[in-house]
Enzyme design. Structure first.
Site, short mmCIF file in Angstrom:
data_model
loop_
_atom_site.label_atom_id
_atom_site.label_comp_id
_atom_site.label_asym_id
_atom_site.label_seq_id
_atom_site.Cartn_x
_atom_site.Cartn_y
_atom_site.Cartn_z
CG ASP A 12 -5.33 1.70 8.26
OD1 ASP A 12 -4.10 1.86 8.15
OD2 ASP A 12 -6.13 1.84 7.32
CE LYS A 15 -0.30 -2.57 10.95
NZ LYS A 15 -1.68 -2.19 10.60
CB ALA A 38 2.55 0.52 5.92
N GLY A 39 0.71 3.04 6.59
CA GLY A 39 0.75 4.37 7.22
C GLY A 39 0.58 4.13 8.70
CG HIS A 40 2.56 1.65 10.61
ND1 HIS A 40 3.43 0.62 10.80
CD2 HIS A 40 1.60 1.18 9.78
CE1 HIS A 40 3.02 -0.44 10.11
NE2 HIS A 40 1.91 -0.11 9.47
CD GLN A 224 0.57 -3.62 4.19
OE1 GLN A 224 1.43 -4.49 4.18
NE2 GLN A 224 0.86 -2.35 4.05
NE ARG A 303 -7.82 4.52 -0.44
CZ ARG A 303 -7.55 3.27 -0.84
NH1 ARG A 303 -8.24 2.72 -1.80
NH2 ARG A 303 -6.59 2.59 -0.26
N GLY A 413 -6.38 0.66 24.07
CA GLY A 413 -6.18 2.04 23.64
C GLY A 413 -7.42 2.87 23.96
P1 GDP Z 1 -1.63 1.35 11.80
O1 GDP Z 1 -1.55 1.38 10.32
O2 GDP Z 1 -2.09 0.03 12.32
O3 GDP Z 1 -0.40 1.82 12.49
O4 GDP Z 1 -2.80 2.38 12.19
P2 GDP Z 1 -3.01 3.86 11.58
O5 GDP Z 1 -2.00 4.77 12.15
O6 GDP Z 1 -3.13 3.81 10.10
O7 GDP Z 1 -4.46 4.20 12.10
C1 GDP Z 1 -4.78 4.19 13.44
C2 GDP Z 1 -5.31 5.57 13.83
O8 GDP Z 1 -5.90 5.48 15.10
C3 GDP Z 1 -4.23 6.62 13.96
O9 GDP Z 1 -4.77 7.86 13.61
C4 GDP Z 1 -3.88 6.58 15.44
O10 GDP Z 1 -3.35 7.80 15.91
C5 GDP Z 1 -5.22 6.32 16.03
N1 GDP Z 1 -5.25 5.56 17.28
C6 GDP Z 1 -4.47 4.52 17.68
N2 GDP Z 1 -4.91 4.02 18.84
C7 GDP Z 1 -6.00 4.74 19.19
C8 GDP Z 1 -6.93 4.69 20.28
O11 GDP Z 1 -6.85 3.86 21.17
N3 GDP Z 1 -7.95 5.62 20.27
C9 GDP Z 1 -8.07 6.56 19.28
N4 GDP Z 1 -9.09 7.42 19.36
N5 GDP Z 1 -7.22 6.64 18.28
C10 GDP Z 1 -6.21 5.72 18.21
P1 IMO Z 2 -1.19 -0.32 7.43
O1 IMO Z 2 0.17 -0.92 7.62
C1 IMO Z 2 -5.06 -0.51 5.41
C2 IMO Z 2 -5.08 -2.10 1.34
C3 IMO Z 2 -5.46 -1.11 0.26
C4 IMO Z 2 -6.14 -2.04 -0.73
C5 IMO Z 2 -5.29 -3.30 -0.64
C6 IMO Z 2 -4.21 -3.41 -1.70
O2 IMO Z 2 -1.24 1.16 7.58
O3 IMO Z 2 -2.21 -1.04 8.26
P2 IMO Z 2 -1.89 -2.17 -2.07
O4 IMO Z 2 -1.56 -0.73 -2.25
O5 IMO Z 2 -1.21 -2.81 -0.91
O6 IMO Z 2 -1.72 -2.97 -3.33
O7 IMO Z 2 -3.47 -2.19 -1.77
O8 IMO Z 2 -4.67 -3.26 0.65
N1 IMO Z 2 -3.96 -1.68 2.21
C7 IMO Z 2 -4.13 -1.21 3.45
N2 IMO Z 2 -5.25 -0.96 4.16
N3 IMO Z 2 -3.84 -0.34 5.99
C8 IMO Z 2 -2.71 -0.62 5.31
O9 IMO Z 2 -1.49 -0.58 5.87
C9 IMO Z 2 -2.83 -1.04 3.96
N4 IMO Z 2 -1.92 -1.37 3.01
C10 IMO Z 2 -2.65 -1.77 1.95
O10 IMO Z 2 -6.34 -0.13 0.74
O11 IMO Z 2 -7.42 -2.36 -0.28
MG MG Z 3 -2.27 2.50 8.71
#
Ligand code: GDP
Ligand code: IMO
Ligand code: MG
Length: 425
Positions: A12, A15, A38-40, A224, A303, A413
């Site tokens: 998170d 990426k 993953a959640g991007h 991840q 969460r 960012g």
């Molecule tokens: P990823 O899994 O690495 O792609 O990251 P996630 O999308 O799960 O979580 C990153 C969160 O931070 C998302 O809600 C993005 O929209 C947000 N985000 C990314 N870059 C920035 C930043 O520079 N500032 C803020 N405030 N939010 C950001």
């Molecule tokens: P992105 O790509 C944050 C964590 C879970 C748990 C552990 C194992 O969005 O960064 P799993 O379901 O993979 O067996 O869970 O890994 N986890 C992540 N935490 N970002 C993620 O992906 C994750 N993918 C898995 O929370 O601790």
């Molecule tokens: Mg994510």
């Protein structure tokens, strides 16, 4: 020029945002590992996209998207994602390729993930319950695995699925006293997956090499983060794949020698979801301040994320094992308003200096963080367009981190939006 973007903390890091931006100058974006855990997030103006399986290049209509062999694909989630984008006017037709060798997450994987976590009580890993561990286990175990290629031959797959379900039901009954799975129900779903996804399935390794030879620019999108890497992360509180950049070769068949640049994505602080050690964690009002200001709630599970100070021991280790060349630091804006900002600069165990981040959790449980404290900045920076426009203390924070981790921070960012990004030479 081929580039790999990978998370250097516990996931998170942002990426999705970085990949979406860099996709503009690339032809192809490849997901090579993980699955719908993953959640991007990609934010463009007032539109927000949360992608779980599709590469974050999907939002750009000319970008080719590849889901390579290392990904475990949940077809239900993937189809939802494809349909969701179609409703918003974005089509993947002709520009999505899924590896025939990618393994498939089916209902029984998700059920098993849930049952196993529940059975572990206080010792649970805190997975996303997306069936990731059970699916990768089947891949390594080989005999009861299902791959995308199976969807191309439903006749043979029907018999295979019956044998698998028979085997799974013995385990489900013996270990969990759980409801039995019905092969026929899963097969009906697979018929739909086959009908809708067959056109995307191909040999993506061959395709990627052909495109590299013809001079295309490829962007590899990690899922991840390095500390969740199965081999090099904080085992067992990790995911089931090589989530560091070490996973890129096996995950898509392109060797690291063919990748010109590895960009490590970090947050200006640290977060983690799920259980496991976290040395610089803040269980106080500052942690809550970061959670609220940074909207630190999981993209996949909702969460609350655990928050803590930036940990240079974590990032130096992740950069070392990942061969990282430069850093993208997201969420600098989230630190605005804090009187002081701390950086974890080192660890000691029983008073002795620790050289490298210990991924062994028993050792990690014993570390004490050493912090350097900087003055914070009160100005909101979400509109800052270049480095010189940042408050002096913000600049100092970045420079201090650069010095300690010995890597340049080239992307900063200052907000979730595509345009809220500072590039440095
Ligand atoms: P990823 O899994 O690495 O792609 O990251 P996630 O999308 O799960 O979580 C990153 C969160 O931070 C998302 O809600 C993005 O929209 C947000 N985000 C990314 N870059 C920035 C930043 O520079 N500032 C803020 N405030 N939010 C950001
Ligand atoms: P992105 O790509 C944050 C964590 C879970 C748990 C552990 C194992 O969005 O960064 P799993 O379901 O993979 O067996 O869970 O890994 N986890 C992540 N935490 N970002 C993620 O992906 C994750 N993918 C898995 O929370 O601790
Ligand atoms: Mg994510």
């Amino acid at each position: 020029m081929n580039t790999c973007v990978v998370g250097l903390q516990w996931g998170d890091e942002g990426k999705g945002k970085v990949v979406d931006i860099l996709a503009e100058k690339n032809d192809i974006v490849v997901r090579y590992g993980g699955g719908a855990n993953a959640g991007h997030t990609v934010v463009i103006g007032d539109k927000k996209f949360a992608l779980h399986l599709l590469p974050s290049g999907a939002i750009r209509d000319k970008t080719i998207c590849v889901i390579a062999n290392g990904v475990v694909v949940d077809p239900e989630v993937l189809l939802e994602e494809i349909d969701g984008l179609a409703q918003r006017g974005i089509t993947l037709d002709g520009r999505l390729f899924i590896s025939e060798s990618a393994h498939i997450v089916l209902d029984y994987h998700k059920a098993e993930d849930k049952l196993r976590e529940a059975s572990l009580g206080d010792n649970k890993i805190g997975t996303t319950v997306r069936g990731i561990g059970p699916c990768y286990s089947d891949k390594v175990g080989r005999s009861y695995a299902v791959r995308m290629t199976d969807l191309l031959d439903l006749e043979n797959f029907k018999d295979k699925l019956e044998k698998i379900v028979n085997y799974k039901n013995k385990i489900f009954a013996a270990l969990y006293n759980a409801e039995l799975i019905k092969a026929a129900e899963i097969f009906e779903k697979c018929k739909i997956y086959s009908k809708r996804l067959s056109k995307y399935i191909r040999n993506t390794t061959e395709y990627l090499h052909q495109e590299i030879e013809s001079g295309k620019n490829i962007l590899f999108e990690g899922a991840q983060g390095a500390l969740l890497d199965l081999d090099h992360g904080t085992f067992p509180y990790v995911t089931s794949s090589n989530a560091s950049s070490l996973g890129v070769g096996p995950g898509c068949g392109v060797p690291v020698q063919m990748i010109d640049k590895f960009i490590g994505v970090v947050k200006a602080y640290t977060t983690r979801v799920g259980a496991g050690p976290f040395p610089s964690e803040l269980n106080d009002e500052i942690g809550q301040y970061i959670r609220d200001k940074g909207h630190e709630y999981g993209t996949t599970t909702g969460r609350p994320r655990r928050c803590g100070w930036f940990d240079t021991m974590v990032v130096k280790y992740a950069a070392k094992i990942g061969g990282i060349n430069e850093i993208a630091m997201m969420h600098l804006d989230t630190l605005a308003g804090l009187d002081e900002i701390k950086i974890c600069t080192g660890y000691t165990i029983d008073g002795k200096e620790v050289k490298m981040f210990p991924s062994n959790i028993d050792r990690l449980a014993k570390v004490k963080c050493r912090f350097e404290t900087l003055k914070g900045f009160s100005e909101e920076i979400t509109q800052a367009a270049d480095f010189n426009k940042l408050p002096k203390q913000g600049q100092k924070y970045i420079r201090t981190v650069e010095e300690i981790i010995d890597l340049p921070v080239t992307i900063i960012g200052v907000g979730p939006g595509r345009s809220q990004t500072i590039f440095r030479k």
